[in-house]
Write a protein that holds these residues in place. Sequence first.
Motif, PDB file in Angstrom:
ATOM      1  N   ILE A  48       1.074  -1.232   0.110  1.00  0.00           N
ATOM      2  CA  ILE A  48       0.010  -0.075  -0.130  1.00  0.00           C
ATOM      3  C   ILE A  48       0.914   1.310   0.145  1.00  0.00           C
ATOM      4  N   LYS A  49       0.544   2.169  -0.740  1.00  0.00           N
ATOM      5  CA  LYS A  49       1.220   3.449  -1.093  1.00  0.00           C
ATOM      6  C   LYS A  49       0.724   4.322   0.246  1.00  0.00           C
ATOM      7  N   ALA A  50       1.482   4.894   1.078  1.00  0.00           N
ATOM      8  CA  ALA A  50       0.555   5.768   2.045  1.00  0.00           C
ATOM      9  C   ALA A  50       0.100   6.940   1.419  1.00  0.00           C
ATOM     10  N   GLY A  51      -1.046   6.975   1.987  1.00  0.00           N
ATOM     11  CA  GLY A  51      -2.247   8.118   1.424  1.00  0.00           C
ATOM     12  C   GLY A  51      -3.306   7.524   0.575  1.00  0.00           C
ATOM     13  N   ASP A  52      -3.032   6.070   0.160  1.00  0.00           N
ATOM     14  CA  ASP A  52      -3.890   5.452  -0.788  1.00  0.00           C
ATOM     15  C   ASP A  52      -4.902   4.687   0.207  1.00  0.00           C
ATOM     16  N   SER A  53      -6.126   4.003  -0.470  1.00  0.00           N
ATOM     17  CA  SER A  53      -7.057   3.329   0.179  1.00  0.00           C
ATOM     18  C   SER A  53      -6.812   1.994   0.059  1.00  0.00           C
ATOM     19  N   TYR A  90     -14.055  -2.890   5.158  1.00  0.00           N
ATOM     20  CA  TYR A  90     -13.834  -1.289   5.373  1.00  0.00           C
ATOM     21  C   TYR A  90     -13.062  -0.861   4.366  1.00  0.00           C
ATOM     22  N   VAL A  91     -13.170   0.049   3.826  1.00  0.00           N
ATOM     23  CA  VAL A  91     -12.335   0.979   2.698  1.00  0.00           C
ATOM     24  C   VAL A  91     -11.302   1.896   3.443  1.00  0.00           C
ATOM     25  N   TRP A  92     -10.100   1.437   3.910  1.00  0.00           N
ATOM     26  CA  TRP A  92      -9.350   2.149   4.797  1.00  0.00           C
ATOM     27  C   TRP A  92      -8.424   3.196   3.927  1.00  0.00           C
ATOM     28  N   ASN A  93      -8.775   4.708   4.485  1.00  0.00           N
ATOM     29  CA  ASN A  93      -7.922   5.401   3.411  1.00  0.00           C
ATOM     30  C   ASN A  93      -6.754   5.802   4.573  1.00  0.00           C
ATOM     31  N   SER A  94      -5.430   5.009   4.110  1.00  0.00           N
ATOM     32  CA  SER A  94      -4.203   5.115   4.868  1.00  0.00           C
ATOM     33  C   SER A  94      -3.849   6.643   4.921  1.00  0.00           C
ATOM     34  N   SER A  95      -2.914   6.797   6.063  1.00  0.00           N
ATOM     35  CA  SER A  95      -2.510   8.061   6.206  1.00  0.00           C
ATOM     36  C   SER A  95      -1.251   8.548   5.488  1.00  0.00           C
ATOM     37  N   PRO A  96      -1.037   9.719   4.929  1.00  0.00           N
ATOM     38  CA  PRO A  96       0.069  10.135   3.868  1.00  0.00           C
ATOM     39  C   PRO A  96       1.413  10.090   4.749  1.00  0.00           C
TER      40      PRO A  96
END
Length: 214
Positions: A48-53, A90-96
Amino acid sequence: MDKETFFQEYKGVAIAVAAVVILGFIFLTNFILSTKQLALADQKGVSIKAGDSHTIKWSATNIKKVGIVLYNGNTPEWIVQDFAASAGKYVWNSSPSLASGGDYRIAVFEYPWRNGNKIAYAANTINIVGKQYVSCEDFGIQQEWPFLADNYAGAHKVFITSGSWSGKLGGVAGADEKCNQEAKKNNYEGSYVAFVGTDKVSAVDRITRGGIYM
């Protein structure tokens, strides 16, 4: 022994057996209906790229609410709290701001947490790729700095050379020459001055052209 006598003698036994079967069925049904189960979908090979969902999936039985955490080592970080278990995802929007690393894991648990509640840990780690700015312009936008297009009239361009050298540049003239060689290689028009100085003149004082620098 005739049928009437048989039924008379074994009637009580038959009733007892039927009662045991019915009670057993009721007990088994209640046990199945009351058993809690929670399983997290496999995260193997996830990057996962930081900031991506990213969509987190699980299966839950007889559990009303779940909480989800991300942890690296022993430090957990909330993803979501008090979420409907029946949703199953759950769609997680990761922190940038997430740091890069391959030691992250996800856990889903029966919410709110207390001893005896169900919890499901990811069997595999996930990889977080820290966000990187692809250009100075992109970085400027993220920082809410004034943005100028590449073709802004009269602007001077600043670039970082892809090559690297030791301190023996051949003086400021040699440094300027290396910058112009790099500029030519990258099809940058105009002449360039290296941002270096000496004991007699600072790097800033060598930049004499007025106007806007990009």
